[in-house]
Design a protein around this motif. Structure first.
Motif, mmCIF file in Angstrom:
data_model
loop_
_atom_site.group_PDB
_atom_site.id
_atom_site.type_symbol
_atom_site.label_atom_id
_atom_site.label_comp_id
_atom_site.label_asym_id
_atom_site.label_seq_id
_atom_site.Cartn_x
_atom_site.Cartn_y
_atom_site.Cartn_z
ATOM 1 N N PRO A 123 35.990 30.422 -24.419
ATOM 2 C CA PRO A 123 34.864 30.144 -23.513
ATOM 3 C C PRO A 123 34.569 28.649 -23.399
ATOM 4 C CG PRO A 123 34.098 31.078 -25.595
ATOM 5 C CD PRO A 123 35.584 31.202 -25.598
ATOM 6 N N LEU A 124 34.249 28.240 -22.183
ATOM 7 C CA LEU A 124 33.834 26.860 -21.919
ATOM 8 C C LEU A 124 32.320 26.811 -21.867
ATOM 9 C CD1 LEU A 124 36.351 25.918 -19.060
ATOM 10 C CD2 LEU A 124 36.602 25.495 -21.516
ATOM 11 N N ILE A 125 31.768 25.668 -22.226
ATOM 12 C CA ILE A 125 30.324 25.486 -22.137
ATOM 13 C C ILE A 125 30.007 24.879 -20.768
ATOM 14 C CG2 ILE A 125 30.417 23.223 -23.275
ATOM 15 C CD1 ILE A 125 27.664 23.853 -24.489
ATOM 16 N N PRO A 126 29.053 25.436 -20.028
ATOM 17 C CA PRO A 126 28.695 24.840 -18.730
ATOM 18 C C PRO A 126 28.264 23.386 -18.896
ATOM 19 C CG PRO A 126 27.696 27.012 -18.997
ATOM 20 C CD PRO A 126 28.284 26.659 -20.321
ATOM 21 N N VAL A 127 28.616 22.565 -17.922
ATOM 22 C CA VAL A 127 28.313 21.135 -17.991
ATOM 23 C C VAL A 127 26.820 20.897 -18.202
ATOM 24 C CG1 VAL A 127 28.238 19.015 -16.616
ATOM 25 C CG2 VAL A 127 30.338 20.343 -16.731
ATOM 26 N N GLU A 128 25.982 21.654 -17.519
ATOM 27 C CA GLU A 128 24.529 21.456 -17.629
ATOM 28 C C GLU A 128 24.040 21.774 -19.040
ATOM 29 O OE1 GLU A 128 26.059 23.117 -15.285
ATOM 30 O OE2 GLU A 128 25.676 21.888 -13.501
ATOM 31 N N GLU A 129 24.608 22.816 -19.657
ATOM 32 C CA GLU A 129 24.206 23.168 -21.021
ATOM 33 C C GLU A 129 24.658 22.097 -22.009
ATOM 34 O OE1 GLU A 129 24.904 26.660 -24.391
ATOM 35 O OE2 GLU A 129 25.464 27.057 -22.303
ATOM 36 N N PHE A 130 25.884 21.591 -21.807
ATOM 37 C CA PHE A 130 26.366 20.514 -22.678
ATOM 38 C C PHE A 130 25.484 19.274 -22.530
ATOM 39 C CE2 PHE A 130 28.969 16.756 -23.526
ATOM 40 C CZ PHE A 130 29.435 17.037 -24.800
ATOM 41 N N ALA A 131 25.102 18.973 -21.302
ATOM 42 C CA ALA A 131 24.231 17.818 -21.051
ATOM 43 C C ALA A 131 22.897 17.986 -21.778
ATOM 44 C CB ALA A 131 24.003 17.635 -19.558
ATOM 45 N N ALA A 132 22.373 19.201 -21.800
ATOM 46 C CA ALA A 132 21.094 19.448 -22.485
ATOM 47 C C ALA A 132 21.244 19.235 -23.996
ATOM 48 C CB ALA A 132 20.612 20.870 -22.188
ATOM 49 N N LEU A 133 22.375 19.682 -24.572
ATOM 50 C CA LEU A 133 22.626 19.450 -26.000
ATOM 51 C C LEU A 133 22.734 17.955 -26.302
ATOM 52 C CD1 LEU A 133 25.254 22.250 -26.786
ATOM 53 C CD2 LEU A 133 22.868 22.179 -27.525
ATOM 54 N N ALA A 134 23.398 17.240 -25.390
ATOM 55 C CA ALA A 134 23.520 15.785 -25.568
ATOM 56 C C ALA A 134 22.157 15.109 -25.515
ATOM 57 C CB ALA A 134 24.449 15.216 -24.503
ATOM 58 N N GLU A 135 21.299 15.564 -24.613
ATOM 59 C CA GLU A 135 19.943 15.001 -24.513
ATOM 60 C C GLU A 135 19.161 15.257 -25.801
ATOM 61 O OE1 GLU A 135 18.660 13.088 -22.344
ATOM 62 O OE2 GLU A 135 19.415 13.500 -20.315
ATOM 63 N N GLN A 136 19.363 16.440 -26.422
ATOM 64 C CA GLN A 136 18.694 16.724 -27.690
ATOM 65 C C GLN A 136 19.143 15.753 -28.782
ATOM 66 O OE1 GLN A 136 19.214 20.832 -28.857
ATOM 67 N NE2 GLN A 136 18.519 21.613 -26.875
ATOM 68 N N GLU A 137 20.452 15.453 -28.808
ATOM 69 C CA GLU A 137 20.966 14.533 -29.816
ATOM 70 C C GLU A 137 20.449 13.114 -29.561
ATOM 71 O OE1 GLU A 137 22.974 14.018 -33.415
ATOM 72 O OE2 GLU A 137 22.403 15.814 -32.293
ATOM 73 N N ILE A 138 20.345 12.730 -28.313
ATOM 74 C CA ILE A 138 19.777 11.415 -27.963
ATOM 75 C C ILE A 138 18.325 11.343 -28.439
ATOM 76 C CG2 ILE A 138 19.034 9.987 -26.016
ATOM 77 C CD1 ILE A 138 21.638 10.915 -24.578
ATOM 78 N N ALA A 139 17.584 12.461 -28.275
ATOM 79 C CA ALA A 139 16.191 12.493 -28.743
ATOM 80 C C ALA A 139 16.121 12.331 -30.260
ATOM 81 C CB ALA A 139 15.535 13.809 -28.319
ATOM 82 N N TYR A 140 17.114 12.882 -30.975
ATOM 83 C CA TYR A 140 17.172 12.730 -32.433
ATOM 84 C C TYR A 140 17.366 11.261 -32.804
ATOM 85 C CZ TYR A 140 19.119 12.891 -37.174
ATOM 86 O OH TYR A 140 19.370 12.663 -38.506
ATOM 87 N N LEU A 141 18.233 10.581 -32.090
ATOM 88 C CA LEU A 141 18.439 9.151 -32.346
ATOM 89 C C LEU A 141 17.177 8.363 -32.008
ATOM 90 C CD1 LEU A 141 22.065 8.562 -30.950
ATOM 91 C CD2 LEU A 141 21.363 9.325 -33.226
ATOM 92 N N LYS A 142 16.526 8.756 -30.917
ATOM 93 C CA LYS A 142 15.322 8.037 -30.480
ATOM 94 C C LYS A 142 14.182 8.210 -31.480
ATOM 95 C CE LYS A 142 12.687 7.012 -26.321
ATOM 96 N NZ LYS A 142 12.604 7.194 -24.862
ATOM 97 N N SER A 143 14.174 9.326 -32.216
ATOM 98 C CA SER A 143 13.123 9.530 -33.218
ATOM 99 C C SER A 143 13.232 8.495 -34.335
ATOM 100 C CB SER A 143 13.225 10.944 -33.799
ATOM 101 O OG SER A 143 14.397 11.089 -34.600
ATOM 102 N N GLN A 144 14.438 7.946 -34.525
ATOM 103 C CA GLN A 144 14.632 6.901 -35.537
ATOM 104 C C GLN A 144 14.381 5.509 -34.966
ATOM 105 O OE1 GLN A 144 18.387 7.438 -37.892
ATOM 106 N NE2 GLN A 144 18.713 9.178 -36.525
ATOM 107 N N TYR A 145 14.625 5.365 -33.660
ATOM 108 C CA TYR A 145 14.519 4.043 -33.021
ATOM 109 C C TYR A 145 13.925 4.238 -31.625
ATOM 110 C CZ TYR A 145 15.997 -0.610 -31.426
ATOM 111 O OH TYR A 145 16.025 -1.906 -30.940
ATOM 112 N N PRO A 146 12.592 4.184 -31.505
ATOM 113 C CA PRO A 146 11.922 4.509 -30.231
ATOM 114 C C PRO A 146 12.371 3.658 -29.041
ATOM 115 C CG PRO A 146 10.347 4.426 -32.037
ATOM 116 C CD PRO A 146 11.646 3.905 -32.591
#
Length: 624
Positions: free
Chosen positions: A378-401
């Motif tokens: 199974p492939l992950i839809p591009v939009e779902e992958f983008a949402a996961l990436a945004e979550q990881e970016i938010a994790y980084l931003k929690s360390q460096y606003p």
């Protein structure tokens, strides 16, 4: 805080009192002296390096040697009466603060000196403090520059303490707990008679001599003073003159005017694939690229107008020269896009494939002769992958606003590309769901993280990328895939295939031949073989794709030697830059790393990191 006066000042009692008062307050002193002289004391320190131009014969080449130090005076011999008073008062104030003080005077040997005279002569007391003199002698003796023979001699500093040009007598030195040393340089860095300077030799010798001086001072201050630096590099300059930041911004401004990877990535990949397939893989596809947004020639003119030679700090000057050289090559590549010349510049910038790397790549392809991943996975839809990436970016931003990133889904992108700290995803990107987290750590946890860790530093080059950063950067990114359990065997096959394709590209192999080899010899499917060949042949031949596996191999060796991952995440650096980065950290020019990737905080990853430090090869990664 910097205390800087732009106008030239005479060395009067008022001037000297102002200098010592500023030092007592713990502030920097940078004052212009008559006839082009300069007093620079970065911060209160228990040492001073001095150079006096010979009477009527300015020697700017030798004066350059002291500019690398955190505490120095450049003056003229005719100003000795004033300099004598100034040095005495500085020595007295600093000895009161630190318990002892050291003065090192540099001077050039006469041009008429005997041919067999030593490269360096160290002048010091005949009995006292032999350890400091020995350290200086040993460090100077270890200098190696091409075929230049280096010899070091020692002599008494008696001549420095007597006569009309002496600064302090023996009694004064004892009274103020001050050590007076001299360092005579054989002027091999300039032509005898004409005085013409050999700039490359001067620059290299200056860096070596500066290190030797710091190590000798380090030996002195640790034993004789209350000042306890952690490392000899901590005695270097901390305050950075405005010219450094100006040049850093100018280089960054040029880098920011174009996006190299986007400019050499085809915009018609899907159409080219369909056309290639229709023609039975017999004709090389025609790739189209974005319009060039810059004039390479004009940018090069701007690049070489940047006055890097004005940077006194040899470490920062090297960094800037290195970046200028890389930008020059990059602009040449853009100007030569879609021509044979593109490949030659690519080899200079990204390197090729050596025998060892080729053997590793071929070994991986032999160990995994067939695709292992189920093509129906199974492939992950591009939009779902983008949402996961945004979550990881938010994790980084929690360390460096201040982290300002995001995800863009674009039709003109193939796969995934991070550019200027943002993740770009192609609308038709085919991402296996099993690889989603690995790719997020690759793109977000490495590329975006190091971009903003670099942005958090005062030196812009750490986010723009130092020359050759791609190898370590991609090695870290691939290793992050392994650490989160997503580096599967098919991924390693792809990395190995890129190396093999780059090797054959540099041997003159055509696109169609490379495509057929990947299919017939290594069992890649049509579309995968096309994508690997396209990446390698784009622009006229881009050897960058070999850096993924090469970076991983070198990184595994780095970890096996007992080194840590975290210092590598300070920005977009290359492995050879680690001593430079460490020096700038010791000097407080750089700041602590603000962002850590998720995998370094995950207890489940710790056993894998320990395994890496125990020493494993790329082939051991296949077992996971």
């Amino acid at each position: 805080m910097q205390h800087l006066i732009g106008m030239t000042e005479a060395i009067t009692d008022v001037f000297i009192k102002s200098v010592t008062r500023t030092l007592k307050r713990g502030r920097q002193v940078r004052r212009r002296l008559p006839d082009g002289g300069l007093l620079h004391i970065d911060r209160p320190l228990p040492f001073l390096v001095l150079f006096r131009h010979p009477a009527g014969q300015p020697d700017h080449a030798t004066a350059d040697f002291v500019k690398a130090e955190a505490s120095y005076i450049i003056a003229r011999e005719e100003q000795t009466p004033g300099i004598r008073l100034l040095v005495r008062e500085i020595a007295k104030v600093m000895a009161d603060e630190f318990g002892a003080f050291m003065v090192l005077e540099l001077f050039a040997a006469p041009d008429i000196a005997a041919a067999d005279s030593p490269t360096f002569r160290v002048l010091g007391p005949e009995q006292a403090l032999p350890a400091t003199i020995l350290t200086l002698r040993q460090e100077l003796s270890s200098i190696k520059i091409g075929n230049l023979p280096v010899t070091v001699d020692t002599a008494s500093n008696h001549a420095l303490l007597q006569g009309p040009n002496s600064l302090m007598g023996e009694e004064e030195l004892k009274q103020h707990s001050t050590l007076m040393l001299g360092l005579e340089l054989k002027p091999v860095y300039r032509q005898a008679g004409s005085g013409q300077v050999y700039p490359l030799l001067l620059r290299t010798l200056r860096a070596h001599v500066s290190n030797a001086i710091k190590k000798a001072v380090f030996d002195f201050v640790r034993v004789q003073t209350s000042h306890q630096p952690k490392h000899f590099q901590a005695l270097g300059r901390q305050a950075v003159v405005p010219a450094v930041w100006r040049i850093d911004k100018q280089l960054t401004a040029i880098s920011d005017q174009f996006r190299f990877l986007l400019l050499v990535t085809p915009v018609n990949a899907d159409e080219a694939w369909e056309e290639f397939r229709k023609k039975k893989f017999k004709e090389q596809p025609a790739f189209h690229y974005r319009l060039m947004p810059v004039d390479a020639d004009l940018l090069k003119r701007e690049l070489y107008n940047i006055p890097i030679e004005k940077v006194e700090d040899p470490t920062l000057a090297f960094l800037f020269r290195d970046k200028r050289h890389e930008l020059d090559k990059t602009l040449s590549m853009l100007a030569d896009r879609n021509t044979p010349h593109f490949l030659y510049s690519s080899l200079q910038l990204f390197g090729g494939v050596d025998d060892h790397l080729l053997k590793v790549a071929e070994g991986i392809l032999a160990a995994i002769p067939e695709p292992m991943r189920n093509h129906d996975a199974p492939l992950i839809p591009v939009e779902e992958f983008a949402a996961l990436a945004e979550q990881e970016i938010a994790y980084l931003k929690s360390q460096y606003p201040q982290l300002d990133s995001g995800v863009d889904i674009r039709k003109d992108i193939v796969g995934l590309i991070v550019s200027k700290g943002r993740l770009n995803i192609g609308t038709d990107a085919k991402i296996p769901r099993s690889r989603a987290q690995a790719l997020i750590q690759h793109e977000v946890g490495t590329h975006i993280l190091t971009y903003f860790n670099g942005k958090a530093q005062p030196l812009n080059q750490l986010y723009v990328g130092v020359p050759g950063y791609e190898e370590l950067q991609e090695g870290l990114a691939v290793l992050s895939e392994y650490l989160v359990g997503g580096l599967d065997q098919d991924r390693l096959r792809i990395l190995a295939a890129r190396v093999v394709a780059v090797h054959h590209l540099t041997k003159g192999c055509s696109f169609t031949d490379n495509f057929c080899r990947l299919k017939e010899d290594y069992n890649f499917d049509d579309e995968t073989a096309f994508n690997v060949a396209m990446r390698v042949h784009r622009g006229g031949g881009l050897t960058k794709d070999a850096v993924y596996l090469r970076g991983l191999v070198h990184l595994l060796q780095y970890l096996k030697e007992g080194n840590d991952l975290e210092p590598l995440l300070i920005g977009k650096i290359r492995q050879e830059y680690i001593p430079i980065i460490q020096e700038l950290i010791y000097r407080n020019v750089l700041r602590p790393v603000p962002i850590r990737p998720r995998y370094l905080t995950d207890p489940a990853v710790k056993p894998k990191l320990e395994k890496l430090k125990a020493g494993i090869s790329v082939f051991n990664l296949l077992e996971n």
